[in-house]
Write a protein that holds these residues in place. Structure first.
Motif, PDB file in Angstrom:
ATOM      1  N   GLU A   1      -8.520  -0.271  -1.020  1.00 50.68           N
ATOM      2  CA  GLU A   1      -8.033  -0.441  -2.384  1.00 50.68           C
ATOM      3  C   GLU A   1      -7.128  -1.668  -2.498  1.00 50.68           C
ATOM      4  N   THR A   2      -6.268  -1.842  -1.514  1.00 48.98           N
ATOM      5  CA  THR A   2      -5.364  -2.989  -1.547  1.00 48.98           C
ATOM      6  C   THR A   2      -6.138  -4.294  -1.475  1.00 48.98           C
TER       7      THR A   2
ATOM      8  N   MET B   1      -0.053   2.341  -7.457  1.00 53.67           N
ATOM      9  CA  MET B   1      -0.768   3.453  -6.840  1.00 53.67           C
ATOM     10  C   MET B   1      -1.189   4.372  -7.984  1.00 53.67           C
TER      11      MET B   1
ATOM     12  N   SER C   1       0.798  -1.222   0.000  1.00 57.57           N
ATOM     13  CA  SER C   1       0.000   0.000   0.000  1.00 57.57           C
ATOM     14  C   SER C   1       0.833   1.275   0.000  1.00 57.57           C
TER      15      SER C   1
ATOM     16  N   ARG D   1      -1.978   3.898  -0.962  1.00 57.99           N
ATOM     17  CA  ARG D   1      -3.386   3.615  -1.205  1.00 57.99           C
ATOM     18  C   ARG D   1      -3.990   3.063   0.072  1.00 57.99           C
ATOM     19  N   SER D   2      -5.296   3.088   0.152  1.00 59.30           N
ATOM     20  CA  SER D   2      -5.978   2.664   1.366  1.00 59.30           C
ATOM     21  C   SER D   2      -6.042   1.151   1.457  1.00 59.30           C
TER      22      SER D   2
ATOM     23  N   ARG E   1       0.482   9.404  -6.719  1.00 58.95           N
ATOM     24  CA  ARG E   1       0.144   8.877  -5.404  1.00 58.95           C
ATOM     25  C   ARG E   1       1.273   8.020  -4.859  1.00 58.95           C
TER      26      ARG E   1
END
Length: 640
Positions: free
Chosen positions: A212-213, A193, A172, A208-209, A205
């Motif tokens: 999202e992962t 990302m 992430s 990522r959150s 970016r």
């Protein structure tokens, strides 16, 4: 996401973020606050006359075999690594304000280690230790953004792949980009990302959150269709500064840090809900963190500067049907024990060269051993040009090797508030000798790095008793003494963001008078000078920052942009090449370099940047269209 092998080095696009959030821990006693079990071995029985490594041989011999070995053969394996997550902010570790039902469930259905320690408070080297079972001094990755795992270093994924596992990793943050060698052994590695939702074209970016992962991981799982056992690594970055939890968690938590952890935990629960239907088979789950966060303790708001428990104590949860449930192990263990524990349970022979030890014997017996643990942070050296820190935890004591050394009794003083150097000098000397023995007994793998240190710099560190290499050090400065300058630097950063340039400039210049090799301060001073119209001085300051720490890519972008405006294309291309060396999969930087060449009518060079982009970037349809349009425009301009 497509499966792909690891690529050449790229560095973490680090945009420095400062946090000043408080921490309401409540009055609950945590495992570190409780007294040790009386059955703990007395320190005198563990002392070696010529210590060479802080792993007591009697510990390893007492925990070499177990009835649990091989009981998880052919099980799936899930490794969860949570960035910047303190145990004392999780429900299963006694924090009543936490909302962490998913992690609490893993703990209640498995084994919780009350005193697990990381090896360094930095994400990349800590994760390499988690994935290799070795200390940073052994695998050679000492800090974020400057090193890549050597190809000859063997990772957990490679061991399991050789044993017939399909392997997949999902991270992430750019700090764990595959270009650092973190993808070794993974047949599928997702570190994308996407720029959508980011800070714009000039700022791709960098994280990522968890949502999202997990979306990416579940998408891969649903189409995998492979009956072989899986090793899946999921890394989450949510609790890292700046703390910005989703709105619903902002409303529920006064402390944004706890909101970030709760949001991450919710996504972990969502993943396991889907996993149970996708993979209805025995699964070994290991959940841990790379490090904690200072949250103001010892004057440290975040992490990296010190090696106190606030950043070195991490959660460690292990769950498998063969291990039983609801167990709590009070002994001190390390994240380097994760690799041998996983291999031991799934029946893979433990390879030579692992410093860590399997935890299965301790789980079976409940033995409250105190594992000798080596700790370090090289970040003060690489970021600030000051002394790095080393530490050793053995039995009840913790010794921190620094220009002003420290000794703590972790049983009586788990928060490390009373330095015992004067009252227990013999104990301190013993532990210091063990640290020196550990270093002298190592033959470290030399990880790939971006900058070599001069002989003069190495000699300065050696005189202090440090053998690590890195940028020039302000040799006399202890990180504890740097705190006042760090706070001044942070105040300057806030002033700069508020538009108070004169105040920011004054603060940065005062810091640099004392800490001339502080790369972040040099970079920020450069921005201020440029904004005040002192462009040449600003560029010099930023270029000095890049000499010290080449992976400050935001600064490299600024330098490239300034040289373009000044009509110095070659200098602009040099800065862009630095960015591409560290971030070779961002199309926008190839296009920027291409445009510089076009302006100079250097058509072949411009086309070469497009060709490099096609070879390095995972291009989507729109990106390919952009490249084709640029190529057509170059052809037309060339003919005209």
């Amino acid at each position: 996401m497509s499966s792909r092998p690891a690529r050449r080095p790229a560095a973490w696009l680090w945009a420095a973020s400062l946090a000043f959030f408080g921490c309401d821990k409540g009055d609950e006693a945590t495992p570190f606050d409780r007294e040790q079990d009386s059955a703990l071995t007395d320190s005198s029985t563990l002392v070696q006359e010529n210590p060479s490594i802080p792993v007591a041989e009697e510990y390893k011999s007492a925990h070499r075999s177990s009835e649990l070995s091989g009981r998880g053969r052919d099980s799936d394996v899930i490794l969860l690594t949570m960035d910047t997550t303190r145990p004392d902010h999780l429900g299963c570790y006694g924090f009543t304000l936490a909302e962490t039902p998913s992690l609490d469930r893993i703990a209640s259905e498995g084994v919780l280690f009350e005193r697990a320690m990381t090896v360094t408070p930095m994400t990349l080297p800590s994760h390499v230790s988690i994935l290799t079972g070795q200390y940073p001094l052994e695998h050679g990755v000492r800090d974020n953004g400057l090193f890549r795992v050597a190809a000859k270093t063997v990772t957990l994924a490679e061991h399991l792949q050789d044993a017939g596992y399909q392997t997949a990793g999902f991270v992430s943050s750019y700090v764990l980009n595959s270009s650092y060698g973190t993808s070794q052994g993974f047949s599928h590695f997702d570190d994308e990302m996407t720029s959508e939702g980011g800070r714009g074209a000039e700022h791709p970016r960098v994280e990522r959150s968890a949502a999202e992962t997990i979306d990416a991981a579940l998408e891969w799982l649903e189409r995998s269709g492979d009956s072989r056992p899986i090793f899946l690594w999921l890394h989450f970055y949510d609790p890292h500064v700046p703390y910005q939890p989703p709105v619903m968690f902002q409303r529920k938590f006064a402390n944004a840090y706890d909101g970030e952890i709760a949001a991450m935990d919710q996504q972990i629960g969502r993943f396991f809900d889907a996993w149970s239907s996708l993979r209805p088979r025995p699964t070994l789950t290991v959940a841990t963190a790379d490090h904690g966060d200072g949250l103001g303790e010892h004057g440290e708001d975040t992490h990296g500067l010190f090696v106190y428990n606030s950043t070195m104590w991490v959660p460690l949860l292990v769950r498998h049907p063969a291990l039983g449930s609801g167990k709590r192990i009070p002994g001190r263990v390390s994240v380097i024990d994760i690799v041998p524990t996983i291999l031991d349970l799934v029946g893979v022979a433990l390879p030579a060269g692992l410093t860590g030890s399997s935890l299965l014997p301790g789980i079976a017996s409940g033995t409250p051993w105190l594992r000798p643990i080596y700790l370090e942070t090289q970040n003060p050296l690489y970021i600030n040009g000051i002394a790095p820190l080393e530490a050793l935890c053995r039995d009840r004591f913790k010794y921190i090797h620094a220009p002003r050394p420290e000794l703590y009794d972790l049983e009586a003083d788990p928060r490390e508030t009373r330095n015992l150097m004067e009252s227990l000098p013999d104990e301190a000397r013993r532990l210091q000798q063990e640290i020196h023995g550990f270093r002298s007994g190592q033959s470290p793998v030399h990880a790939v790095r971006l900058r070599e240190m001069s002989e003069e710099e190495a000699e300065k560190l050696a005189q202090l008793g440090y053998v690590q290499d890195g940028p020039r050090a302000n040799a006399e400065m202890d990180p504890k003494d740097f705190l006042r300058w760090k706070k001044l630097r942070d105040a300057g950063y806030l002033a700069m963001n508020a538009g108070h340039l004169a105040q920011a400039k004054e603060a940065f210049q005062k810091v640099l008078e004392k800490c001339p090799d502080d790369a972040e301060t040099l970079a920020w001073l450069g921005q201020v000078l440029v904004n005040e119209g002192e462009v040449e001085a600003g560029i010099r300051s930023m270029e000095r920052a890049l000499e010290l720490r080449p992976n400050i890519l935001g600064t490299a972008q600024n330098v490239a942009r300034l040289y373009r405006r000044q009509g110095q294309p070659e200098r602009a291309l040099q800065a862009l090449e630095l960015i591409l060396e560290h971030s070779p999969r961002e199309l926008k930087f190839y296009l920027s370099a291409c445009k510089v060449c076009e302006k100079q009518k250097d058509w072949d060079r411009a086309l070469n940047y497009l060709k490099r982009a096609e070879a390095s970037v995972d291009l989507g349809r729109e990106q390919r269209k952009t490249i084709n349009e640029r190529r057509a425009a170059i052809a037309a301009a060339r003919e005209g």
